[in-house]
Design an enzyme around this catalytic site. Structure first.
Site, PDB file in Angstrom:
ATOM      1  N   THR A   1      17.931  49.323  43.357  1.00 46.45           N
ATOM      2  CA  THR A   1      16.866  50.265  43.717  1.00 46.45           C
ATOM      3  C   THR A   1      17.167  50.911  45.065  1.00 46.45           C
ATOM      4  OG1 THR A   1      14.499  50.577  44.141  1.00 46.45           O
ATOM      5  CG2 THR A   1      15.390  48.402  44.662  1.00 46.45           C
TER       6      THR A   1
ATOM      7  N   CYS B   1      -9.766  57.458  27.250  1.00 46.04           N
ATOM      8  CA  CYS B   1     -10.354  56.126  27.021  1.00 46.04           C
ATOM      9  C   CYS B   1      -9.280  55.052  27.250  1.00 46.04           C
ATOM     10  CB  CYS B   1     -10.961  56.060  25.608  1.00 46.04           C
ATOM     11  SG  CYS B   1      -9.782  55.792  24.274  1.00 46.04           S
TER      12      CYS B   1
ATOM     13  N   HIS C   1       5.877  50.313  36.892  1.00 43.01           N
ATOM     14  CA  HIS C   1       5.726  51.737  36.581  1.00 43.01           C
ATOM     15  C   HIS C   1       5.479  52.004  35.094  1.00 43.01           C
ATOM     16  CE1 HIS C   1       8.029  52.716  40.581  1.00 43.01           C
ATOM     17  NE2 HIS C   1       6.780  52.363  40.767  1.00 43.01           N
TER      18      HIS C   1
ATOM     19  N   GLU D   1      25.619  51.053  46.943  1.00 42.31           N
ATOM     20  CA  GLU D   1      25.392  51.926  48.111  1.00 42.31           C
ATOM     21  C   GLU D   1      24.388  51.255  49.045  1.00 42.31           C
ATOM     22  OE1 GLU D   1      26.932  54.852  48.212  1.00 42.31           O
ATOM     23  OE2 GLU D   1      27.672  54.790  46.132  1.00 42.31           O
TER      24      GLU D   1
ATOM     25  N   GLN E   1      10.797  48.246  38.339  1.00 43.91           N
ATOM     26  CA  GLN E   1      10.274  49.616  38.403  1.00 43.91           C
ATOM     27  C   GLN E   1      10.695  50.390  37.162  1.00 43.91           C
ATOM     28  OE1 GLN E   1      10.960  51.206  42.717  1.00 43.91           O
ATOM     29  NE2 GLN E   1      12.352  49.492  42.415  1.00 43.91           N
TER      30      GLN E   1
ATOM     31  N   CYS F   1      -4.227  56.724  26.251  1.00 40.85           N
ATOM     32  CA  CYS F   1      -5.147  57.844  26.117  1.00 40.85           C
ATOM     33  C   CYS F   1      -5.493  58.392  27.504  1.00 40.85           C
ATOM     34  CB  CYS F   1      -6.403  57.376  25.381  1.00 40.85           C
ATOM     35  SG  CYS F   1      -7.581  58.719  25.170  1.00 40.85           S
TER      36      CYS F   1
HETATM   37  P1  OAD Z   1      16.829  55.388  42.303  1.00 36.38           P
HETATM   38  O1  OAD Z   1      17.518  56.365  41.436  1.00 36.38           O
HETATM   39  O2  OAD Z   1      16.019  55.903  43.433  1.00 36.38           O
HETATM   40  O3  OAD Z   1      17.888  54.387  42.897  1.00 36.38           O
HETATM   41  C1  OAD Z   1      18.849  53.772  42.099  1.00 36.38           C
HETATM   42  C2  OAD Z   1      19.655  52.820  42.942  1.00 36.38           C
HETATM   43  O4  OAD Z   1      20.564  52.129  42.110  1.00 36.38           O
HETATM   44  C3  OAD Z   1      20.476  53.501  44.041  1.00 36.38           C
HETATM   45  O5  OAD Z   1      20.289  52.829  45.279  1.00 36.38           O
HETATM   46  C4  OAD Z   1      21.927  53.333  43.554  1.00 36.38           C
HETATM   47  O6  OAD Z   1      22.859  53.167  44.616  1.00 36.38           O
HETATM   48  C5  OAD Z   1      21.809  52.049  42.744  1.00 36.38           C
HETATM   49  N1  OAD Z   1      22.822  51.872  41.701  1.00 36.38           N
HETATM   50  C6  OAD Z   1      23.499  52.813  40.998  1.00 36.38           C
HETATM   51  N2  OAD Z   1      24.308  52.225  40.087  1.00 36.38           N
HETATM   52  C7  OAD Z   1      24.122  50.889  40.225  1.00 36.38           C
HETATM   53  C8  OAD Z   1      24.659  49.746  39.569  1.00 36.38           C
HETATM   54  N3  OAD Z   1      25.549  49.846  38.575  1.00 36.38           N
HETATM   55  N4  OAD Z   1      24.239  48.519  39.974  1.00 36.38           N
HETATM   56  C9  OAD Z   1      23.331  48.395  40.959  1.00 36.38           C
HETATM   57  N5  OAD Z   1      22.793  49.436  41.605  1.00 36.38           N
HETATM   58  C10 OAD Z   1      23.176  50.661  41.239  1.00 36.38           C
HETATM   59  O7  OAD Z   1      15.958  54.459  41.326  1.00 36.38           O
HETATM   60  P2  OAD Z   1      14.729  53.509  41.696  1.00 36.38           P
HETATM   61  O8  OAD Z   1      14.918  52.852  42.999  1.00 36.38           O
HETATM   62  O9  OAD Z   1      14.483  52.670  40.509  1.00 36.38           O
HETATM   63  O10 OAD Z   1       9.444  56.095  39.478  1.00 36.38           O
HETATM   64  O11 OAD Z   1      13.578  54.571  41.804  1.00 36.38           O
HETATM   65  C11 OAD Z   1      12.279  54.145  42.003  1.00 36.38           C
HETATM   66  C12 OAD Z   1      11.327  54.992  41.210  1.00 36.38           C
HETATM   67  O12 OAD Z   1      11.553  56.372  41.489  1.00 36.38           O
HETATM   68  C13 OAD Z   1      11.482  54.905  39.702  1.00 36.38           C
HETATM   69  O13 OAD Z   1      10.815  53.810  39.140  1.00 36.38           O
HETATM   70  C14 OAD Z   1      10.859  56.207  39.256  1.00 36.38           C
HETATM   71  C15 OAD Z   1      11.482  57.131  40.256  1.00 36.38           C
HETATM   72  O14 OAD Z   1      10.788  58.306  40.484  1.00 36.38           O
HETATM   73  C16 OAD Z   1       8.584  56.409  38.538  1.00 36.38           C
HETATM   74  O15 OAD Z   1       8.938  56.803  37.451  1.00 36.38           O
HETATM   75  C17 OAD Z   1       7.160  56.221  38.941  1.00 36.38           C
END
Ligand code: OAD
Length: 238
Positions: A188, A129, A118, A215, A100, A126
Site C-alpha cells: 500500500t 435502502c 473499502h 518502493e 483496502q 441499494c
Molecule cells: P496504491 O496504488 O496507492 O499503492 C500501491 C502500492 O503497492 C504502491 O506503494 C506500490 O509501490 C506497491 N506495489 C506495487 N507492486 C507491488 C508488489 N508486487 N508487491 C508489493 N507492493 C507493490 O494502492 P493502495 O495503497 O491500495 O481506494 O490505495 C489505497 C486506496 O486508494 C485503494 O483502496 C483505493 C484507492 O483509491 C478506494 O477504492 C476507496
C-alpha cells in the site's frame, strides 16, 4: 536475505499479528494498482469515477468503469502473497487481515478473518435502502440494476472518495491495530486515510511494524523493518 530472516523471526514469536494490504498485494496477479506506474489513477480521474457525485451525474460511465475492473479481476488468481496470508491464519489463531482491496482475492486464497475497509467489487448495494446483493456477472449489464426490495438504483458496494468507511469494520480494525504485536503493511502507498492510520496506531501501541513494498511509501517512516520487493516474491520466501 536479511529482511526475510528477520520477518520469519518476528512471525515466529508473534501472538497477535495483523496485516494491512493494498493494491500492491494483487499486482503480481495482474490487477493494476492505483498510483504506481500503470496505476489506474494515472489514467483516470477519481472524481469522474469513484465518488457519489460522479455516480449521480453519470451512472452509466461509473458502471462501465466497474465492469471493466471486474473483467480484469475475474481473470486474476491469488498469488503467493495471498496464499501466505491465508496460511498464516491457520498458524496464528489471532491473526487478522485488514485489506483496502475490493477484489476478493484474499478470500479466494482461503483467508476467512478478513476485514474489507473499502468494500467488495462483487457486491452491490441499494442507494436508498439497506439491501446488499452479491453479483458476479462479467461483463455487467450496461446500466445499474434496480433494487429488488425498493426499486431504487443499485451501486457497487465499495467505498468512494468522500464516503465514510463501514463503521463496524473500521472500529474493529482500529481495535486490532491497537492490540497487535506485529503489524505487516503490504503493498500500500499509505496515501489513503483512515486506512493508513492503522499502521501508526499499531506502532503507537507497541507493535513492530514491517513493510513489504518495492518502493518507499508514506508508511516507510513508520516501519521498523522495511523489506524492499514484491510481496508475492518476498512472502513465498518467508
Ligand atoms: P496504491 O496504488 O496507492 O499503492 C500501491 C502500492 O503497492 C504502491 O506503494 C506500490 O509501490 C506497491 N506495489 C506495487 N507492486 C507491488 C508488489 N508486487 N508487491 C508489493 N507492493 C507493490 O494502492 P493502495 O495503497 O491500495 O481506494 O490505495 C489505497 C486506496 O486508494 C485503494 O483502496 C483505493 C484507492 O483509491 C478506494 O477504492 C476507496
Amino acid at each position: 536475505m536479511k529482511g526475510v530472516d528477520e520477518l520469519q523471526r518476528l512471525l515466529k514469536k508473534s501472538k497477535r499479528p495483523r496485516a494491512l494490504t493494498g493494491a500492491g498485494v494483487s499486482a503480481e496477479s495482474g490487477i493494476p494498482t492505483f498510483r504506481g506506474p500503470g496505476g489506474l489513477w494515472r489514467n483516470f480521474r477519481p472524481q469522474d469515477l469513484a465518488t457519489p457525485e460522479a455516480f449521480a451525474r453519470d451512472p452509466k460511465l461509473v458502471w462501465e468503469w466497474y465492469s471493466f475492473r471486474r473483467e480484469i479481476i475475474a481473470q486474476a488468481k491469488p498469488n503467493a502473497g495471498h496464499t501466505f496470508l491465508a496460511l498464516l491464519e491457520n498458524e496464528k489463531p489471532d491473526f487478522w487481515l485488514i485489506t483496502q482491496n475490493v477484489d476478493g482475492l484474499h478470500q479466494d486464497a482461503g483467508s476467512r478473518r478478513v476485514l474489507e475497509l473499502h468494500g467488495n467489487i462483487w457486491r452491490l448495494r441499494c442507494t436508498a435502502c439497506p439491501k446488499y446483493v452479491e453479483d458476479l456477472r462479467v461483463p455487467l449489464a450496461t446500466l445499474p440494476p434496480k433494487c429488488g426490495a425498493c426499486g431504487a438504483v443499485m451501486r457497487p458496494a465499495v467505498v468512494w472518495f468522500g464516503e465514510a468507511l463501514p463503521e463496524g469494520t473500521f472500529a474493529k480494525s482500529w481495535e486490532l491495530a491497537q492490540t497487535a504485536d506485529l503489524f505487516l503493511v503490504i503493498g500500500t502507498s499509505g496515501a489513503v486515510e483512515p486506512a493508513a492510520s492503522l499502521a501508526r496506531e499499531a506502532k503507537k501501541n507497541g507493535a513492530v511494524v514491517v513493510e513489504i513494498n518495492p518502493e518507499a511509501s508514506a508508511l516507510t517512516g513508520v516501519a521498523d523493518l522495511s523489506i524492499k520487493g514484491e510481496s508475492g516474491e518476498i512472502l513465498s520466501r518467508v
